[in-house]
Design a protein around this motif. Structure first.
Motif, PDB file in Angstrom:
ATOM      1  N   LYS A  38      12.586 -36.639 -19.359  1.00 15.16           N
ATOM      2  CA  LYS A  38      11.450 -36.384 -20.255  1.00 15.16           C
ATOM      3  C   LYS A  38      11.463 -37.221 -21.537  1.00 15.16           C
ATOM      4  CE  LYS A  38       9.692 -32.366 -18.376  1.00 15.16           C
ATOM      5  NZ  LYS A  38       8.426 -33.070 -18.354  1.00 15.16           N
ATOM      6  N   LYS A 180       6.157 -28.232 -27.863  1.00 14.13           N
ATOM      7  CA  LYS A 180       5.017 -28.387 -26.951  1.00 14.13           C
ATOM      8  C   LYS A 180       5.238 -27.676 -25.616  1.00 14.13           C
ATOM      9  CE  LYS A 180       3.998 -30.766 -23.764  1.00 14.13           C
ATOM     10  NZ  LYS A 180       3.514 -29.629 -22.960  1.00 14.13           N
ATOM     11  N   ASN A 182       4.082 -25.932 -22.238  1.00 14.73           N
ATOM     12  CA  ASN A 182       2.848 -25.791 -21.460  1.00 14.73           C
ATOM     13  C   ASN A 182       2.647 -24.285 -21.253  1.00 14.73           C
ATOM     14  OD1 ASN A 182       4.302 -24.947 -19.169  1.00 14.73           O
ATOM     15  ND2 ASN A 182       4.450 -27.021 -18.352  1.00 14.73           N
ATOM     16  N   SER A 218      -0.038 -26.912 -24.100  1.00 12.87           N
ATOM     17  CA  SER A 218      -0.837 -27.725 -23.177  1.00 12.87           C
ATOM     18  C   SER A 218      -1.168 -26.906 -21.938  1.00 12.87           C
ATOM     19  CB  SER A 218      -0.098 -29.005 -22.807  1.00 12.87           C
ATOM     20  OG  SER A 218       1.045 -28.721 -22.038  1.00 12.87           O
ATOM     21  N   GLY A 220      -2.718 -28.363 -18.878  1.00 12.24           N
ATOM     22  CA  GLY A 220      -3.136 -29.251 -17.789  1.00 12.24           C
ATOM     23  C   GLY A 220      -4.585 -29.699 -17.966  1.00 12.24           C
ATOM     24  N   GLY A 223      -6.934 -28.776 -20.924  1.00 12.95           N
ATOM     25  CA  GLY A 223      -6.760 -29.308 -22.276  1.00 12.95           C
ATOM     26  C   GLY A 223      -5.594 -28.664 -22.999  1.00 12.95           C
ATOM     27  N   PRO A 239     -10.300 -34.908 -20.765  1.00 12.96           N
ATOM     28  CA  PRO A 239     -11.324 -35.644 -20.010  1.00 12.96           C
ATOM     29  C   PRO A 239     -11.239 -35.287 -18.528  1.00 12.96           C
ATOM     30  CG  PRO A 239      -9.949 -37.145 -21.310  1.00 12.96           C
ATOM     31  CD  PRO A 239      -9.330 -35.798 -21.412  1.00 12.96           C
ATOM     32  N   GLY A 248       4.825 -35.909 -16.127  1.00 16.77           N
ATOM     33  CA  GLY A 248       4.963 -36.749 -17.320  1.00 16.77           C
ATOM     34  C   GLY A 248       3.748 -36.680 -18.243  1.00 16.77           C
ATOM     35  N   ALA A 249       2.725 -35.908 -17.851  1.00 19.19           N
ATOM     36  CA  ALA A 249       1.535 -35.788 -18.717  1.00 19.19           C
ATOM     37  C   ALA A 249       1.934 -35.159 -20.050  1.00 19.19           C
ATOM     38  CB  ALA A 249       0.465 -34.954 -18.028  1.00 19.19           C
ATOM     39  N   GLY A 250       2.806 -34.156 -19.981  1.00 22.39           N
ATOM     40  CA  GLY A 250       3.258 -33.487 -21.209  1.00 22.39           C
ATOM     41  C   GLY A 250       4.094 -34.415 -22.083  1.00 22.39           C
ATOM     42  N   ASP A 251       4.935 -35.211 -21.451  1.00 24.33           N
ATOM     43  CA  ASP A 251       5.767 -36.157 -22.216  1.00 24.33           C
ATOM     44  C   ASP A 251       4.869 -37.212 -22.889  1.00 24.33           C
ATOM     45  OD1 ASP A 251       7.757 -34.733 -20.924  1.00 24.33           O
ATOM     46  OD2 ASP A 251       7.874 -36.190 -19.290  1.00 24.33           O
ATOM     47  N   GLY A 278      -1.885 -38.002 -22.379  1.00 22.83           N
ATOM     48  CA  GLY A 278      -1.620 -37.026 -21.315  1.00 22.83           C
ATOM     49  C   GLY A 278      -2.568 -37.243 -20.138  1.00 22.83           C
ATOM     50  N   SER A 279      -3.846 -37.366 -20.432  1.00 24.18           N
ATOM     51  CA  SER A 279      -4.828 -37.519 -19.354  1.00 24.18           C
ATOM     52  C   SER A 279      -4.697 -38.891 -18.694  1.00 24.18           C
ATOM     53  CB  SER A 279      -6.250 -37.308 -19.897  1.00 24.18           C
ATOM     54  OG  SER A 279      -6.338 -36.000 -20.419  1.00 24.18           O
TER      55      SER A 279
HETATM   56  N1  LIG Z   1      -5.475 -32.947 -14.268  1.00 29.16           N
HETATM   57  C1  LIG Z   1      -5.634 -33.356 -15.533  1.00 29.16           C
HETATM   58  N2  LIG Z   1      -6.824 -33.857 -15.941  1.00 29.16           N
HETATM   59  C2  LIG Z   1      -7.012 -34.263 -17.211  1.00 29.16           C
HETATM   60  N3  LIG Z   1      -6.060 -34.210 -18.159  1.00 29.16           N
HETATM   61  C3  LIG Z   1      -4.850 -33.714 -17.831  1.00 29.16           C
HETATM   62  C4  LIG Z   1      -4.562 -33.259 -16.500  1.00 29.16           C
HETATM   63  N4  LIG Z   1      -3.277 -32.848 -16.461  1.00 29.16           N
HETATM   64  C5  LIG Z   1      -2.779 -33.029 -17.722  1.00 29.16           C
HETATM   65  N5  LIG Z   1      -3.724 -33.540 -18.551  1.00 29.16           N
HETATM   66  C6  LIG Z   1      -3.591 -33.841 -19.994  1.00 29.16           C
HETATM   67  O1  LIG Z   1      -2.209 -33.906 -20.341  1.00 29.16           O
HETATM   68  C7  LIG Z   1      -1.864 -32.815 -21.226  1.00 29.16           C
HETATM   69  C8  LIG Z   1      -0.484 -32.282 -20.870  1.00 29.16           C
HETATM   70  O2  LIG Z   1      -0.494 -31.821 -19.536  1.00 29.16           O
HETATM   71  P1  LIG Z   1       0.342 -30.561 -19.002  1.00 29.16           P
HETATM   72  O3  LIG Z   1      -0.122 -29.314 -19.659  1.00 29.16           O
HETATM   73  O4  LIG Z   1       0.247 -30.639 -17.507  1.00 29.16           O
HETATM   74  O5  LIG Z   1       1.804 -30.925 -19.497  1.00 29.16           O
HETATM   75  P2  LIG Z   1       3.237 -30.526 -18.910  1.00 29.16           P
HETATM   76  O6  LIG Z   1       3.071 -29.393 -17.937  1.00 29.16           O
HETATM   77  O7  LIG Z   1       4.139 -30.317 -20.050  1.00 29.16           O
HETATM   78  O8  LIG Z   1       3.661 -31.850 -18.125  1.00 29.16           O
HETATM   79  P3  LIG Z   1       5.136 -32.491 -17.866  1.00 29.16           P
HETATM   80  O9  LIG Z   1       6.145 -31.520 -18.392  1.00 29.16           O
HETATM   81  O10 LIG Z   1       5.191 -32.703 -16.396  1.00 29.16           O
HETATM   82  O11 LIG Z   1       5.172 -33.794 -18.588  1.00 29.16           O
HETATM   83  C9  LIG Z   1      -2.993 -31.789 -21.068  1.00 29.16           C
HETATM   84  O12 LIG Z   1      -3.144 -30.983 -22.228  1.00 29.16           O
HETATM   85  C10 LIG Z   1      -4.188 -32.705 -20.817  1.00 29.16           C
HETATM   86  O13 LIG Z   1      -4.677 -33.239 -22.033  1.00 29.16           O
END
Ligand SMILES: Nc1ncnc2c1ncn2[C@@H]1O[C@H](COP(=O)(O)OP(=O)(O)OP(=O)(O)O)[C@@H](O)[C@H]1O
Ligand SMILES: [Mg+2]
Length: 303
Positions: A38, A180, A182, A218, A220, A223, A239, A248-251, A278-279
């Motif tokens: 991460k 942060k 999720n 966060s 997913g 938003g 978006p 890795g979206a969260g990272d 993230g998006s």
């Molecule tokens: N399917 C999606 N479509 C659009 N934006 C997304 C999507 N998934 C994630 N995001 C964006 O990325 C941000 C972080 O995503 P998420 O909540 O999945 O993080 P996470 O679960 O901590 O991820 P990880 O720990 O795997 O890095 C969301 O708040 C959003 O802005």
């Protein structure tokens, strides 16, 4: 300087195949390797945002060397503690109609290894930022992040913690600038039912009362919502698009938030850049690249 700390990095071995069956020989259609973990992901996305960072943590064996070389080839500075025994883990991710992951344990660390890592922060000061993300080595207890933070916090450096349950809760007395979770991590941390925005707020405020300065939850594709230390609650939608890989979206969000905050000192802008990153990662094969981040940011800012 920004430091990212990855205590238990991994190489992800992604195997694409139809119908894997246990107890037989399966053949893959294609396979890919990604170096990750991460904090390392945060460093890679910071690099895309043209923000310099040093990736640190623990690495071991030939897989550890591979991660280090990959980071250096991508222009990310590294300063890891090299463990004497074991190898940095390889996680197996099977992609068919369903997603099956085997996350391995990775090497153990000794008290001396932890001492070597903590020592790397001897010269840290209040201009520095330390981002601690992800899981810990198998034999580390829930105070490992707190032990690191007890030293870092004394220097006045800004800290970010992306972790969960006791490992996260134990750091809060050191007043991290940002955490942060999720939504699922928020649920597992409090073992509570959290379904409405009102529930999210209740537990985010709890985290602030325990010491977190800013809490970014966060959700997913739904938003995120930011609870700032000056009591703002800022909602940010994500978006819409086709998610290709949300790992890795969260990272990426953490990297975008810190880069955005450093640039503007404005929470709203930081959250927009965080969301763009993230998006952009969710809509990409691997981690986000500059072009996609800019495209997402324009989309978000035009709303
Ligand atoms: N399917 C999606 N479509 C659009 N934006 C997304 C999507 N998934 C994630 N995001 C964006 O990325 C941000 C972080 O995503 P998420 O909540 O999945 O993080 P996470 O679960 O901590 O991820 P990880 O720990 O795997 O890095 C969301 O708040 C959003 O802005
Ligand atoms: Mg996460």
């Amino acid at each position: 300087m920004i430091y990212t700390v990855t205590l238990n990095p991994a190489i992800d071995f992604i195997i694409n195949m139809d119908n894997p069956i246990l107890g037989t020989i399966n053949r893959s259609d294609s396979e890919t390797l990604y170096c990750g973990g991460k904090g390392i992901n945060v460093s890679m996305v910071l690099k895309e945002l043209e923000v310099h960072s040093i990736a640190t943590g623990f690495l071991a064996g030939f897989t550890g060397k591979e991660i280090e070389e990959t980071l250096q080839n991508q222009g990310v500075q590294t300063d890891f503690v090299h463990l004497e025994n074991g190898i940095t883990r390889i996680n197996v991710k099977i992609r068919s109609d369903e997603e099956t992951d085997i996350n391995t344990k990775g090497p153990s660390i000794s008290d001396y290894d932890l001492h070597l890592l903590i020592k790397k922060f001897d010269e840290i000061n209040s201009d520095d930022i330390v981002i601690l993300s992800g899981s810990a080595p198998k034999n580390a207890d829930d105070t490992i992040y707190a032990k690191l933070l007890s030293k870092i916090a004394k220097s006045g450096a800004m800290t970010v913690v992306d972790s969960t349950k006791k490992k996260l809760l134990n750091t809060l007395e050191y007043k991290p600038f940002l955490i942060k979770p999720n939504i699922n991590e928020l649920i597992e941390t409090f073992d509570a039912k959290i379904s409405t925005l009102h529930d999210v707020e209740k537990y985010a405020i709890k985290l602030q009362n325990l010491g977190a300065r800013n809490v970014l939850v966060s959700m997913g594709d739904k938003g995120s919502v930011l609870f700032t230390e000056d009591k703002q609650v800022i909602l940010q939608s994500a978006p819409q698009g086709e998610a290709i890989n949300t790992v890795g979206a969260g990272d990426s969000m953490v990297a975008g938030f810190i880069a955005g905050y450093l640039k503007s000192k404005d929470y709203k802008f930081a959250l927009k850049l965080a969301t763009a990153c993230g998006s952009a990662t969710a809509f990409s094969e691997g981690l986000c690249k500059q072009n996609e981040i800019s495209r997402m940011l324009e989309l978000i800012e035009s709303k």
